[in-house]
Design a protein around this motif. Structure first.
Motif, PDB file in Angstrom:
ATOM      1  N   ASN A  74       0.844  -1.184   0.000  1.00  0.00           N
ATOM      2  CA  ASN A  74       0.000   0.000   0.000  1.00  0.00           C
ATOM      3  C   ASN A  74       0.881   1.237   0.000  1.00  0.00           C
ATOM      4  N   ALA A  75       0.623   2.141  -0.911  1.00  0.00           N
ATOM      5  CA  ALA A  75       1.459   3.341  -1.033  1.00  0.00           C
ATOM      6  C   ALA A  75       1.406   4.188   0.227  1.00  0.00           C
ATOM      7  N   TYR A  76       0.249   4.242   0.893  1.00  0.00           N
ATOM      8  CA  TYR A  76       0.147   5.073   2.084  1.00  0.00           C
ATOM      9  C   TYR A  76       0.833   4.451   3.288  1.00  0.00           C
ATOM     10  N   ARG A  77       1.336   3.263   3.150  1.00  0.00           N
ATOM     11  CA  ARG A  77       2.054   2.613   4.242  1.00  0.00           C
ATOM     12  C   ARG A  77       3.532   2.427   3.894  1.00  0.00           C
ATOM     13  N   SER A  78       4.069   3.256   3.009  1.00  0.00           N
ATOM     14  CA  SER A  78       5.457   3.081   2.603  1.00  0.00           C
ATOM     15  C   SER A  78       6.432   3.434   3.723  1.00  0.00           C
ATOM     16  N   LYS A  79       5.999   4.262   4.672  1.00  0.00           N
ATOM     17  CA  LYS A  79       6.811   4.586   5.853  1.00  0.00           C
ATOM     18  C   LYS A  79       5.956   4.310   7.079  1.00  0.00           C
ATOM     19  N   SER A  80       6.592   3.906   8.157  1.00  0.00           N
ATOM     20  CA  SER A  80       5.796   3.612   9.346  1.00  0.00           C
ATOM     21  C   SER A  80       5.406   4.885  10.087  1.00  0.00           C
ATOM     22  N   LEU A  81       6.300   5.851  10.198  1.00  0.00           N
ATOM     23  CA  LEU A  81       6.033   7.088  10.927  1.00  0.00           C
ATOM     24  C   LEU A  81       6.619   8.271  10.169  1.00  0.00           C
ATOM     25  N   SER A  82       6.055   9.434  10.401  1.00  0.00           N
ATOM     26  CA  SER A  82       6.629  10.627   9.785  1.00  0.00           C
ATOM     27  C   SER A  82       7.461  11.423  10.776  1.00  0.00           C
ATOM     28  N   PHE A  83       7.401  11.058  12.052  1.00  0.00           N
ATOM     29  CA  PHE A  83       8.136  11.769  13.097  1.00  0.00           C
ATOM     30  C   PHE A  83       8.768  10.740  14.035  1.00  0.00           C
ATOM     31  N   PRO A  84      10.002  10.948  14.471  1.00  0.00           N
ATOM     32  CA  PRO A  84      10.645   9.975  15.382  1.00  0.00           C
ATOM     33  C   PRO A  84      10.135  10.122  16.818  1.00  0.00           C
ATOM     34  N   TRP A  85       8.975   9.547  17.103  1.00  0.00           N
ATOM     35  CA  TRP A  85       8.335   9.686  18.411  1.00  0.00           C
ATOM     36  C   TRP A  85       9.101   9.083  19.588  1.00  0.00           C
ATOM     37  N   PRO A  86       9.683   7.893  19.476  1.00  0.00           N
ATOM     38  CA  PRO A  86      10.267   7.256  20.667  1.00  0.00           C
ATOM     39  C   PRO A  86      11.285   8.110  21.420  1.00  0.00           C
ATOM     40  N   PRO A  87      12.270   8.730  20.771  1.00  0.00           N
ATOM     41  CA  PRO A  87      13.201   9.546  21.558  1.00  0.00           C
ATOM     42  C   PRO A  87      12.499  10.694  22.279  1.00  0.00           C
TER      43      PRO A  87
ATOM     44  N   VAL B  88      10.308   5.086  37.148  1.00  0.00           N
ATOM     45  CA  VAL B  88       9.663   3.800  36.881  1.00  0.00           C
ATOM     46  C   VAL B  88       8.242   4.039  36.369  1.00  0.00           C
ATOM     47  N   ALA B  89       7.521   4.938  37.023  1.00  0.00           N
ATOM     48  CA  ALA B  89       6.156   5.259  36.589  1.00  0.00           C
ATOM     49  C   ALA B  89       6.153   5.887  35.202  1.00  0.00           C
ATOM     50  N   MET B  90       7.078   6.778  34.958  1.00  0.00           N
ATOM     51  CA  MET B  90       7.141   7.449  33.657  1.00  0.00           C
ATOM     52  C   MET B  90       7.616   6.499  32.556  1.00  0.00           C
ATOM     53  N   ALA B  91       8.435   5.521  32.913  1.00  0.00           N
ATOM     54  CA  ALA B  91       8.835   4.506  31.931  1.00  0.00           C
ATOM     55  C   ALA B  91       7.609   3.704  31.489  1.00  0.00           C
ATOM     56  N   ALA B  92       6.736   3.365  32.432  1.00  0.00           N
ATOM     57  CA  ALA B  92       5.507   2.649  32.093  1.00  0.00           C
ATOM     58  C   ALA B  92       4.599   3.515  31.224  1.00  0.00           C
ATOM     59  N   ALA B  93       4.498   4.796  31.548  1.00  0.00           N
ATOM     60  CA  ALA B  93       3.669   5.705  30.744  1.00  0.00           C
ATOM     61  C   ALA B  93       4.241   5.853  29.336  1.00  0.00           C
ATOM     62  N   ALA B  94       5.557   5.981  29.230  1.00  0.00           N
ATOM     63  CA  ALA B  94       6.188   6.103  27.913  1.00  0.00           C
ATOM     64  C   ALA B  94       5.990   4.828  27.100  1.00  0.00           C
ATOM     65  N   ALA B  95       6.053   3.678  27.752  1.00  0.00           N
ATOM     66  CA  ALA B  95       5.827   2.410  27.044  1.00  0.00           C
ATOM     67  C   ALA B  95       4.395   2.333  26.523  1.00  0.00           C
ATOM     68  N   ALA B  96       3.433   2.772  27.325  1.00  0.00           N
ATOM     69  CA  ALA B  96       2.035   2.769  26.886  1.00  0.00           C
ATOM     70  C   ALA B  96       1.835   3.708  25.704  1.00  0.00           C
ATOM     71  N   LEU B  97       2.398   4.903  25.784  1.00  0.00           N
ATOM     72  CA  LEU B  97       2.287   5.856  24.675  1.00  0.00           C
ATOM     73  C   LEU B  97       3.017   5.360  23.428  1.00  0.00           C
ATOM     74  N   THR B  98       4.147   4.707  23.627  1.00  0.00           N
ATOM     75  CA  THR B  98       4.885   4.143  22.494  1.00  0.00           C
ATOM     76  C   THR B  98       4.045   3.082  21.791  1.00  0.00           C
ATOM     77  N   THR B  99       3.340   2.278  22.563  1.00  0.00           N
ATOM     78  CA  THR B  99       2.466   1.266  21.972  1.00  0.00           C
ATOM     79  C   THR B  99       1.373   1.926  21.139  1.00  0.00           C
ATOM     80  N   LEU B 100       0.750   2.964  21.707  1.00  0.00           N
ATOM     81  CA  LEU B 100      -0.354   3.620  21.008  1.00  0.00           C
ATOM     82  C   LEU B 100       0.089   4.436  19.801  1.00  0.00           C
ATOM     83  N   LEU B 101       1.151   5.219  19.960  1.00  0.00           N
ATOM     84  CA  LEU B 101       1.549   6.161  18.917  1.00  0.00           C
ATOM     85  C   LEU B 101       2.543   5.599  17.900  1.00  0.00           C
ATOM     86  N   VAL B 102       3.312   4.607  18.298  1.00  0.00           N
ATOM     87  CA  VAL B 102       4.411   4.155  17.448  1.00  0.00           C
ATOM     88  C   VAL B 102       4.228   2.713  16.990  1.00  0.00           C
TER      89      VAL B 102
END
Length: 157
Positions: A2-15, A116-130
């Motif tokens: 699919n042409a619209y899926r040629s890249k996974s993300l347009s912004f490097p969210w994880p860092p 530790v709490a923020m690592a869990a929050a970042a992991a949840a957001l990474t799952t949703l956004l990335v």
């Protein structure tokens, strides 16, 4: 493909997500400190050091595996190959797992439990956004091969 899926993300969210998690943990500790009992300080430091060492090793191994397979390390580029070797045999997202463990490990090292709490929050957001976007990209690129990989390999652990 699919042409619209040629890249996974347009912004490097994880860092960005993990950097914001660290900043949030530092501010939360300043304004709402979570004291670590003295009796646990040494154990916390040891566990934090082990987690940090493991996280760095995992990330280096994952990047090395991606480079050996001649595919991209950057999330905003199109992947060339489905990598299922190295740390990708055990988790579909070893770099994000490494970021999460590194964030939690550093928090334990310095005695800031907000990490530790923020690592869990970042992991949840990474799952949703990335991760979900990356999985759609990989599914569109590799189809059944990626589906089979997903059935035998967990997303995180």
């Amino acid at each position: 493909m699919n042409a619209y899926r040629s890249k996974s993300l347009s912004f490097p969210w994880p860092p960005l997500l993990y950097s914001l998690a660290v900043i949030a943990a530092l501010y939360l500790q300043r304004w709402y400190p979570l004291p670590l009992p003295f009796a646990w300080a040494l154990a916390s430091w040891i566990v934090g050091a082990l987690l940090t060492a493991f996280a760095v090793t995992l990330n280096v191994w994952a990047v090395k595996t991606l480079l050996e397979r001649r595919t991209t390390v950057l999330t905003q580029r199109c992947t060339a190959h489905l990598v299922t070797s190295g740390p990708f045999r055990f988790t579909r997202n070893p770099t994000y797992l490494g970021y999460t463990l590194l964030t939690a490990g550093l928090g334990l090292l310095i005695g800031n439990l907000w990490f530790v709490a923020m690592a869990a929050a970042a992991a949840a957001l990474t799952t949703l956004l990335v991760i979900r976007c990356e999985e759609m990209h990989l599914l569109s690129r590799f189809g059944c091969e990626f589906e089979f990989y997903c059935k035998r390999t967990r997303r995180w652990l």
